[in-house]
Scaffold this active site. Structure first.
Site: not given
Ligand code: NCD
Ligand code: ZN
Length: 345
Positions: A13, A15, A99, A136, A174, A248
């Site tokens: 996971h 970003h 997702k 999520h 998460h 995450d």
């Molecule tokens: C994530 C993001 O900034 O893209 N933020 C977070 O607090 N985890 C989005 C997500 O996974 O919820």
């Molecule tokens: Zn995330």
């Protein structure tokens, strides 16, 4: 123990953002991870396999040609995702999952799902194709307390999806509560969860005692130490293959976090495996790290284990205060704090 050698981990996971922001940080994950499941919550989101392939190419262009890092792409489900889009994606070499963002749950979730029934055709195809659903897991009704949103989602939404699609592979992403840990332990083997380094190493006191600390703000929000953080640590270090690594890591520009309305997301890619090593070692469970970081994830996704190894050395080092992020900076998790394991390069 002064060093540990592990099968190279994967991040289930992550970003990576896009454009210059992505270029600033992608190398950190590529240096640590064999593969990563790349979150599709760009603006606009990655909704079909054509967009997923284009995004993957953008990521690969930002890395050296010889990299062994393999980004595994994910579709962002909307009320309008069709069966045909799922079948097409599952036939590609690039897309590995889809997702579910409940609309309004988190960063860039405005285009997410407003009504669960609208994704039932997509879920039916995913179940048939063996494509995992990544979730999520937070309820979004405005009257539900932010600290209860995960538990309510499990009761009202996740349980229903599991009942209606018993063969669907699902990763509850998460996880942050004892409720989620118990739910996963008791569910069938097609239901698993990822756990972040920040939910293992921090609780809501880190965010709120002595002043509001925006760099500890993420969604789902940090919970109480007891029973929630403690039960996440127990789950991650238990050797139960239903729990595996997903950072995450979610970088935001420093000014957007340090703001009157700060963004949710904690950046951890700079030291992902070292942060997990810290959490496992504090619990005297460093020998359980490899299963969690490198074995259970690929087993769940029916993928081979990585063949490369990494070595972590026991040595104290201090995390830097910030990193470059496009034309600004990002403050990493553990900024200015010591970690006791370091990845050898
Ligand atoms: C994530 C993001 O900034 O893209 N933020 C977070 O607090 N985890 C989005 C997500 O996974 O919820
Ligand atoms: Zn995330």
């Amino acid at each position: 123990m002064t060093a540990v050698t592990l099968t190279k981990p994967d991040d289930w996971h992550l970003h990576l953002r896009d454009g210059d922001a992505m270029k600033s940080i992608v190398g950190m994950s590529a240096a640590q991870m064999g593969r990563a499941i790349i979150m599709p919550n760009l603006s606009p989101p990655v909704k079909n396999s054509v967009q997923a392939k284009a995004y993957r190419e953008e990521i690969m262009r930002a890395l050296p040609k010889a990299t062994s890092f393999n980004p595994l792409m994910v579709l962002y489900l909307t009320d309008r995702t069709t069966k045909a889009e799922i079948v097409e994606a599952s036939n590609t070499q690039e897309v590995y999952a889809a997702k579910l963002y409940p609309a309004g749950a988190t960063t860039n979730s405005e285009n997410g799902v407003t009504n669960l029934n609208s994704i039932y055709p997509a879920l039916e195809s995913m179940e048939k194709e063996g494509m995992p659903l990544l979730v999520h897991g937070e309820a979004t009704d405005s009257n539900i307390d932010i600290f209860d949103r995960e538990a309510v989602f499990i009761d009202t939404t996740l349980s229903k999806v599991i009942k209606d699609f018993p063969e669907l592979k699902i990763v509850l992403e998460h996880i942050t509560t004892k409720d989620a840990v118990d739910f996963i332990v008791e569910s069938e083997k097609n239901i698993a969860a990822t756990i972040t380094p920040h939910h293992l190493l921090a609780n809501r006191n880190h965010m709120l005692v002595g002043g509001v600390k925006p760099h500890y703000y993420c969604l789902p929000i940090l919970k109480r130490q007891y029973p929630h953080q403690d039960s996440l640590i127990t789950a991650a270090t238990s050797g139960n293959p239903k729990f595996f690594l997903g950072t995450d890591s979610a970088p935001h520009d420093q000014h957007q976090k340090e703001s009157a309305c700060g963004c949710a997301g904690i950046f951890s890619a700079h030291a992902a495996i070292e942060l997990y090593a810290e959490a496992f070692d504090r619990n005297n469970s460093i020998e359980k790290l490899e299963g969690f970081s490198s074995i259970f994830g690929p087993d769940f996704y029916d993928l081979p284990h990585n063949t490369e190894k990494i070595t972590l050395e026991k040595t104290t080092w201090k995390v830097q205060d910030s990193y470059e992020f496009a034309n600004t900076t990002v403050v990493p998790f553990f900024a200015g704090l010591n970690l006791s394991w370091r990845l050898l390069t």
